[in-house]
Design an enzyme around this catalytic site. Structure first.
Site, PDB file in Angstrom:
ATOM      1  CD  GLU A 179      -3.044  -1.103   2.192  1.00  0.00           C
ATOM      2  OE1 GLU A 179      -2.790  -0.546   3.267  1.00  0.00           O
ATOM      3  OE2 GLU A 179      -4.132  -1.609   1.949  1.00  0.00           O
ATOM      4  CD  GLU A 372      -3.812  -6.111   2.530  1.00  0.00           C
ATOM      5  OE1 GLU A 372      -4.675  -5.455   3.146  1.00  0.00           O
ATOM      6  OE2 GLU A 372      -2.592  -5.876   2.607  1.00  0.00           O
TER       7      GLU A 372
END
Ligand code: BG6
Length: 477
Positions: A179, A372
């Site tokens: 991320e 995810e």
């Protein structure tokens, strides 16, 4: 058509949220260790409160986490039983280089991950490795100011060369930074950045991001040189913005917010700073210091695939009354009145996943990898540790159906899907254990009490069936 036959089904974890063993095997301290549970957590992860050491008034959930450091064989066997084709995990930088700037790696740390990868292969599982999932050795933070310093590129390069060489033949899928856009929202957790009073925080964040982007391109280059079989991906905390109203101003606002996130992936996947970002930096007075050769490096070494996390879509508005009602997770977003939400207020939007996949594929024309996705929920086990988590099955089935639609109806290329927290682990945002995502229940509570015993939830058998039928049977029976 459905899922391709070599589709990589699996689950995902991060070292700091599951390993524990924070002092074992010569491991050094990292930012993720000193982040406490409780009300101080957010100011610390945001780089606004300085807590570089442990104190007796706080609980630090990463210290023991779910003790996977000592229990990985049992856990990987359970993943194998579910039929995982891949397991996404991260390397703790400070196990390999305890301080971060040493010349020589720590053999015990290297051996630990070698054993983990071998264990995966024993069960027919292909490791997918995040090189840094939010972790940065504390020594690099204290001595160099973490990613604000260009020297971090040298230390990251050393880490990459070490692991690519050592794990050649054992690992071929790599993600450079988890991320990467999290640096804007949680700069201490995401990149070890703590801000001194009066500092120009935007300047620091974008300069640090530039260093990460260069490091990522360098990692891609080296990975391909060491083993042409290696495939390297970037990783975005994704979720497209919808305009709150069809007002052009809301549409424009949504576009700006999307671009704030796309910026990172535009550089990693297309190899250059996009014009809109250069203009925005100029408006904000951000002056990036680039070294000779940076632009050429970025251009020459784009990633092979685009990976992302997806939990929810987001909503943008310019209306001050609506802005006041934003849902409270790390990415502030206005509440969408058409969507339900999890117990933590994260809104649930499976079609938003299809929209996000299409947006990313249209933009980059590279294979995608969902690394995810999942539902954080309170689970109530019976006396045997069994949880009837139908709510989790419903959430996952709807998202898998959306993936199928994107592949089958829209022609999006998708390499695989790893659900977040396939075994219960510590929440990154809140530090809680209570916010569970797993197919496997772990007996541990928010205060760190419990036997750490593992037990299968209802979703365990359900996911096993999903994988066995390659996504054709999503029914819950
Ligand atoms: C992502 C992170 O932001 O979301 C994970 O990559 C994190 O580390 C996950 O755990 C879910 O967030 P949370 O706050 O529920 O743990």
């Amino acid at each position: 058509m459905g899922f391709p036959k070599d589709f990589l089904w699996g689950g995902a974890t991060a070292a700091n949220q599951c390993e524990g063993g924070y002092r074992d095997g010569g491991r050094g301290l990292a930012n993720v260790d000193v982040v406490p549970a409780g009300p101080d957590r957010f100011p610390v992860i945001a780089g606004q409160k300085k807590m570089f050491n442990f104190d007796e008034d706080h609980f630090y959930p990463a210290q023991e986490a779910i003790d996977m450091y000592h229990r990985y064989k049992e856990d990987i066997a359970l993943f194998g039983e579910m039929g995982f084709k891949t397991y996404r995990l991260s390397i703790a930088w400070s196990r390999i280089f305890p301080k971060g700037d040493e010349e020589t790696p720590n053999e015990e740390g290297l051996k630990f991950y070698e054993d983990v990868f071998k264990e995966c292969h024993k069960h027919g599982i292909e490791p997918l490795v995040t090189i840094t999932h939010f972790d940065c050795p504390m020594h690099l933070i204290e001595k160099y100011g973490a990613w604000r310093s260009r020297e971090l590129i040298i230390f990251y390069e050393r880490l990459c060369r070490t692991i690519f060489s050592r794990y050649k033949g054992l690992v071929k899928y790599w993600l450079t930074f988890n991320e990467i856009n999290m640096i804007l929202h949680a700069p201490f957790m995401g990149a070890g950045l703590y801000f001194e009073p009066g500092e120009n925080q935007e300047q620091v964040k974008y300069q640090a991001a530039h260093h990460e982007l260069v490091a990522s391109a360098l990692a891609t280059k080296i990975a391909h040189e060491i083993d042409p079989e290696n495939k390297v991906g970037c990783m975005l905390a994704a979720g497209n913005y919808y305009p709150y109203m069809p007002k052009p101003a809301d549409v424009w606002e949504g576009m700006q917010q999307d671009r704030e996130n796309y910026f990172f992936i535009d550089v990693q996947a297309r190899g250059k700073y996009p014009n809109y970002a250069l203009k925005e930096m100029a408006r904000k007075g951000i002056q990036l210091v680039m070294a000779k050769g940076d632009e050429e490096l970025l251009a020459a070494h784009p990633v092979d695939f685009v990976s992302f996390s997806y939990y929810s879509s987001r909503v943008a508005t310019t209306d001050p009354d609506e802005l006041a009602k934003t849902a409270g997770n790390i990415f502030a977003s206005v509440k969408n009145p058409y969507l339900e939400a999890s117990e933590w207020g994260w809104q649930i939007d499976p079609l938003g996943l299809r929209i996000t996949m299409n947006a990313l594929y249209d933009r980059y024309q590279k294979p995608l990898f969902i690394v995810e996705n999942g539902l954080g929920a309170v689970d109530t086990p019976d006396e045997k540790g069994y949880v009837a988590d139908d709510y989790r099955i419903d959430y996952l089935a709807a998202h898998i159906q959306a993936m199928d639609d994107a592949i089958t109806e829209d022609g999006v290329e998708l390499l695989g899907y790893t659900t977040w927290g396939c075994i219960d682990l510590v929440s990154a945002g809140t530090g809680e254990m209570k916010k569970r995502y797993g197919f496997i229940y772990v007996d541990r509570n928010n205060d760190g009490q419990g036997t750490l015993k593992r037990s299968k939830k209802k979703s365990f058998n359900w996911y096993q069936k999903v994988i066995a039928t390659n996504g054709a049977d999503l029914s819950n029976d």
